[in-house]
Design a protein around this motif. Sequence first.
Motif, PDB file in Angstrom:
ATOM      1  N   ASP A 170      28.610  17.219  33.669  1.00 44.97           N
ATOM      2  CA  ASP A 170      27.554  16.777  34.577  1.00 44.97           C
ATOM      3  C   ASP A 170      27.122  15.331  34.355  1.00 44.97           C
ATOM      4  OD1 ASP A 170      27.425  19.244  35.947  1.00 44.97           O
ATOM      5  OD2 ASP A 170      26.212  20.093  34.325  1.00 44.97           O
ATOM      6  N   LEU A 171      27.748  14.664  33.392  1.00 48.61           N
ATOM      7  CA  LEU A 171      27.453  13.244  33.174  1.00 48.61           C
ATOM      8  C   LEU A 171      28.013  12.412  34.325  1.00 48.61           C
ATOM      9  CD1 LEU A 171      28.455  12.724  29.419  1.00 48.61           C
ATOM     10  CD2 LEU A 171      26.141  12.774  30.366  1.00 48.61           C
ATOM     11  N   PRO A 172      27.357  11.310  34.673  1.00 46.70           N
ATOM     12  CA  PRO A 172      27.984  10.405  35.642  1.00 46.70           C
ATOM     13  C   PRO A 172      29.281   9.853  35.029  1.00 46.70           C
ATOM     14  CG  PRO A 172      25.666   9.816  35.270  1.00 46.70           C
ATOM     15  CD  PRO A 172      26.042  10.858  34.257  1.00 46.70           C
ATOM     16  N   GLY A 173      30.361   9.851  35.786  1.00 47.87           N
ATOM     17  CA  GLY A 173      31.636   9.366  35.265  1.00 47.87           C
ATOM     18  C   GLY A 173      32.130  10.209  34.104  1.00 47.87           C
ATOM     19  N   ALA A 174      32.036  11.516  34.230  1.00 44.59           N
ATOM     20  CA  ALA A 174      32.301  12.448  33.127  1.00 44.59           C
ATOM     21  C   ALA A 174      33.749  12.484  32.658  1.00 44.59           C
ATOM     22  CB  ALA A 174      31.870  13.856  33.536  1.00 44.59           C
ATOM     23  N   LEU A 175      34.692  12.033  33.475  1.00 40.31           N
ATOM     24  CA  LEU A 175      36.090  12.166  33.095  1.00 40.31           C
ATOM     25  C   LEU A 175      36.413  11.481  31.765  1.00 40.31           C
ATOM     26  CD1 LEU A 175      38.939  13.180  33.568  1.00 40.31           C
ATOM     27  CD2 LEU A 175      39.321  11.223  35.089  1.00 40.31           C
ATOM     28  N   LEU A 176      36.037  10.231  31.618  1.00 43.13           N
ATOM     29  CA  LEU A 176      36.353   9.520  30.376  1.00 43.13           C
ATOM     30  C   LEU A 176      35.669  10.145  29.158  1.00 43.13           C
ATOM     31  CD1 LEU A 176      36.582   5.786  31.467  1.00 43.13           C
ATOM     32  CD2 LEU A 176      38.433   7.284  30.750  1.00 43.13           C
ATOM     33  N   PRO A 177      34.388  10.492  29.207  1.00 48.04           N
ATOM     34  CA  PRO A 177      33.797  11.166  28.046  1.00 48.04           C
ATOM     35  C   PRO A 177      34.489  12.487  27.702  1.00 48.04           C
ATOM     36  CG  PRO A 177      32.057  10.325  29.455  1.00 48.04           C
ATOM     37  CD  PRO A 177      33.359  10.134  30.196  1.00 48.04           C
ATOM     38  N   ILE A 178      34.908  13.235  28.707  1.00 51.78           N
ATOM     39  CA  ILE A 178      35.622  14.493  28.452  1.00 51.78           C
ATOM     40  C   ILE A 178      36.960  14.216  27.784  1.00 51.78           C
ATOM     41  CG2 ILE A 178      36.835  16.401  29.587  1.00 51.78           C
ATOM     42  CD1 ILE A 178      34.450  16.526  31.568  1.00 51.78           C
ATOM     43  N   LEU A 179      37.713  13.254  28.302  1.00 53.48           N
ATOM     44  CA  LEU A 179      39.005  12.937  27.711  1.00 53.48           C
ATOM     45  C   LEU A 179      38.847  12.461  26.269  1.00 53.48           C
ATOM     46  CD1 LEU A 179      40.774  11.168  30.723  1.00 53.48           C
ATOM     47  CD2 LEU A 179      41.088  13.529  29.917  1.00 53.48           C
TER      48      LEU A 179
END
Length: 158
Positions: free
Chosen positions: A20-29
């Motif tokens: 649910d973070l903005p721009g979550a893809l990079l933090p997830i990766l």
Amino acid sequence: MTESGASHAEVHDIIAKLKDLPGALLPILHGIQDKLGYIPAATVPDIAKALNLSRAEVHGVISFYHYFRETPPGKTTVHICRAESCQAMGSRQLEAHVKNRLGIDYHETTADGAFSLEPVYCLGLCAASPSMQIGEQLYGRVSADLFDCVIKSEEVSA
């Protein structure tokens, strides 16, 4: 997902915490790679689904950034600095020697799983170029002989 039960659960926890973070893809990766050491291909569909992205979009980001690995890293990672100062002081020759000595290219791991080789674009040792990092240890003024000496001691301690 073909990962073990523990890593499967860890990946799902990371996705759930960060989706649910903005721009979550990079933090997830980053979270997955920090936890597992790489981003298994089997995680891509779960990430895509959680973020309402296509698998191609997720894979595109993984393959675009050199930092992300899609295969497990070796026990020890060798980073060779490729910044301008190191290049001016012989890092290209060092790079060729390291690739030959380990028998791998950048973003690869030796067959025995002992070493991975990665480029880095500044280790902050510009006054002691060329530089490298093996594991957590930094080295300056690196020659082929120094690399061979250090790597031999790493092989012995493994």
